[in-house]
Design an enzyme around this catalytic site. Structure first.
Site, PDB file in Angstrom:
ATOM      1  N   ASP A 170       0.836  -1.217   0.000  1.00 23.39           N
ATOM      2  CA  ASP A 170       0.000   0.000   0.000  1.00 23.39           C
ATOM      3  C   ASP A 170       0.865   1.259   0.000  1.00 23.39           C
ATOM      4  O   ASP A 170       0.527   2.266   0.625  1.00 23.39           O
ATOM      5  CB  ASP A 170      -0.938   0.030   1.212  1.00 23.39           C
ATOM      6  CG  ASP A 170      -1.768  -1.232   1.352  1.00 23.39           C
ATOM      7  OD1 ASP A 170      -2.131  -1.812   0.318  1.00 23.39           O
ATOM      8  OD2 ASP A 170      -2.054  -1.646   2.496  1.00 23.39           O
ATOM      9  N   GLU A 220     -10.886   0.848  -4.523  1.00 21.51           N
ATOM     10  CA  GLU A 220     -10.293   1.364  -3.289  1.00 21.51           C
ATOM     11  C   GLU A 220      -8.950   2.004  -3.618  1.00 21.51           C
ATOM     12  O   GLU A 220      -8.624   2.218  -4.777  1.00 21.51           O
ATOM     13  CB  GLU A 220     -10.111   0.231  -2.264  1.00 21.51           C
ATOM     14  CG  GLU A 220      -9.197  -0.882  -2.728  1.00 21.51           C
ATOM     15  CD  GLU A 220      -9.096  -2.029  -1.728  1.00 21.51           C
ATOM     16  OE1 GLU A 220      -9.887  -2.066  -0.770  1.00 21.51           O
ATOM     17  OE2 GLU A 220      -8.221  -2.893  -1.931  1.00 21.51           O
TER      18      GLU A 220
END
Length: 482
Positions: A18, A237
């Protein structure tokens, strides 16, 4: 560069997915979640940060633990993990960390507020500041507070966030009461909020914050309609915002789940036009590859783009250990064309390096950019138990495990003219391996064993392509050149 650097570019026992790369001063910092090697769920570790000089992307330095989940007052056994964070420099010169707490397998990660920590330096240690709130002090929970991205837009503090139910949007929920109940529980939203049109909870959102970095200044709103048609690459997302010239580039993980895509607008909060895929962690879409031609196990991805010393890069992560819970940071060079478009790049082993790697010496097998049995799964929020080739470890040894049947392992790219190319392997399997078209026998070996062939297809920027045909199973530890 002081040395070579390859994918994954952090130490091989480090798992920072991430990743949001940012330049502060003369260093680039990578902020991300923290997975464990062989972990059983997402984001089990506290936040650690690595940084490197902008003029030497081979020299990554561990800055240490910068923030612990236990520092958040809302920390509990049910919400003990911190998901994908971001850091922004405020107008006061301090650095602000935005994140969301979550629990096992994502439960509890979609219904809390966005938390904020602060520090005088980009490398920590950060201290808890509060949560994003309305002027009356109540927590801002409009839409779904997930995967926050903080962006200082020439003095305007913008907070991007959100997620979108995977599938055919609300059509599935309308016909499946069980699925609707599950989503209502996970999002902590009513059916009315989920089905509201056009302003339902699905989609990418943005709020403007006051200079205190906590208080909502402008009510959150969707930046992309939840029912926008992005040709099968709709938002899922991993919101991330960058500005290139006078254009806003919204980077996100699409409904396909394995790719980072982008959309472009003249405005930070509306009118985004889909641009395309930047990278897929299975090379799906690259040079027309279909979903069933993925070159790795695929799963979640999250990252962004950044310009460093005139070169643009995309940072993303790959999957290991046959799960979505042990993800490693990777990066590739990209180009932004004169018309603003970004062409999808293939995943490589050389990543941040100054060109191809040197075709000499020994390399860890786990820097392979493609590992496939030609029927690789897409995994999200699970650990697979069936057998397929994968990056794995046993103690401090890291290797490609479960090589069986017909398996391809590819490395891109090398430069040079070695005499021989070989591998180090062990295991009870037997058969053969083709190394750039030259075959070599594979026999059972209890200990790590070297085999090699005369080099073929070498020179400038060549790939090493291994094709195994194995009865039983073997493991591969190294690729080497002589």
């Amino acid at each position: 560069m002081k040395k070579q650097v390859y994918n994954p570019f952090l130490p091989l026992d480090e798992y920072i997915p991430d990743g949001e790369p940012h330049i502060f001063g003369d260093r680039v910092y990578l902020y991300g979640s923290h997975d464990f090697e062989g972990g059983h769920t997402f984001c089990m570790g506290d936040y650690t940060v690595y940084s490197a000089p902008v003029d030497d992307l081979s020299d990554w330095r561990l800055e240490g633990v910068i923030y612990s989940a236990k520092q958040d007052p809302d920390y509990s056994e049910k919400r003990s993990y911190m998901y994908a964070p971001d850091v922004v420099r405020g107008n006061d010169g301090k650095y602000y960390l935005y994140y969301c707490l979550s629990g096992e397998y994502g439960f509890g990660g979609y219904n809390g507020p966005v938390s904020v920590a602060v520090c005088d330096t980009p490398a920590g240690k950060f201290e808890y500041l509060g949560f994003v709130r309305y002027p009356d002090g109540t927590p801002m929970k409009k839409y779904v507070c997930f995967d926050p991205c903080a962006f200082n837009d020439n003095g305007v503090i913008r907070l991007y966030y959100g997620t979108q139910f995977m599938g055919e949007n609300n059509d599935i929920l309308a016909s499946d009461k069980e699925k609707l109940a599950e989503v209502m529980k996970r999002f902590n939203k009513t059916a009315e909020e989920i089905f509201a049109t056009p302003d339902n909870v699905n989609g990418a959102c943005m709020a403007v914050l006051e200079d205190d970095m906590l208080t909502v200044k402008e009510e959150p709103r969707h930046i992309i309609p939840y029912d926008a048609d992005f040709g099968g690459h709709e938002f899922f997302e991993a919101s991330s915002m960058r500005k290139v010239g006078d254009k806003y580039y919204f980077i996100f993980s699409s409904q396909k789940n394995h790719e980072l895509c982008y959309a472009v607008s003249d405005h930070p909060d509306r009118d985004f036009i889909y641009g395309g895929t930047i990278v897929s962690n299975g090379d799906v879409g690259f040079e027309g590859a279909a979903d069933d031609k993925r070159m790795n196990m695929t799963g979640t991805t999250h990252g962004s783009i950044i310009e460093i010393n005139g070169q643009w890069y995309v940072f993303y992560h790959r999957l290991t250990h046959k799960s979505d819970y042990s993800r490693q940071a990777c990066a590739e060079k990209i180009s932004i064309a004169a018309d603003g478009s970004i062409k999808q790049v293939g995943i490589t082993s050389c990543g941040l390096n100054d060109g191809a790697l040197k075709a000499c010496g020994r390399y860890p097998a786990v820097i392979a950019c493609h590992i496939t049995n030609f029927n690789m799964p897409h995994g999200s929020n699970k650990i697979f138990t069936d057998s397929f080739p994968n990056v794995n470890n046993r103690g401090d040894e890291r290797f490609i495990a479960e090589i069986s049947g017909k398996t391809a392992v590819n490395f891109k790219y090398f430069r040079g003219n070695p005499v021989r190319i070989g591998i180090s392997y062990r295991g009870g399997g037997s058969g053969k391996v083709s190394i750039n078209g030259v075959e070599c026998a594979v026999s059972p070996a209890e200990n790590w064993t070297d085999i090699s062939v005369l080099a073929n297809k070498c020179g400038e920027d060549f790939a090493v392509e291994l094709l195994f045909e194995i009865d039983g199973e073997i493991e591969m530890k190294e690729l080497f050149f002589e």
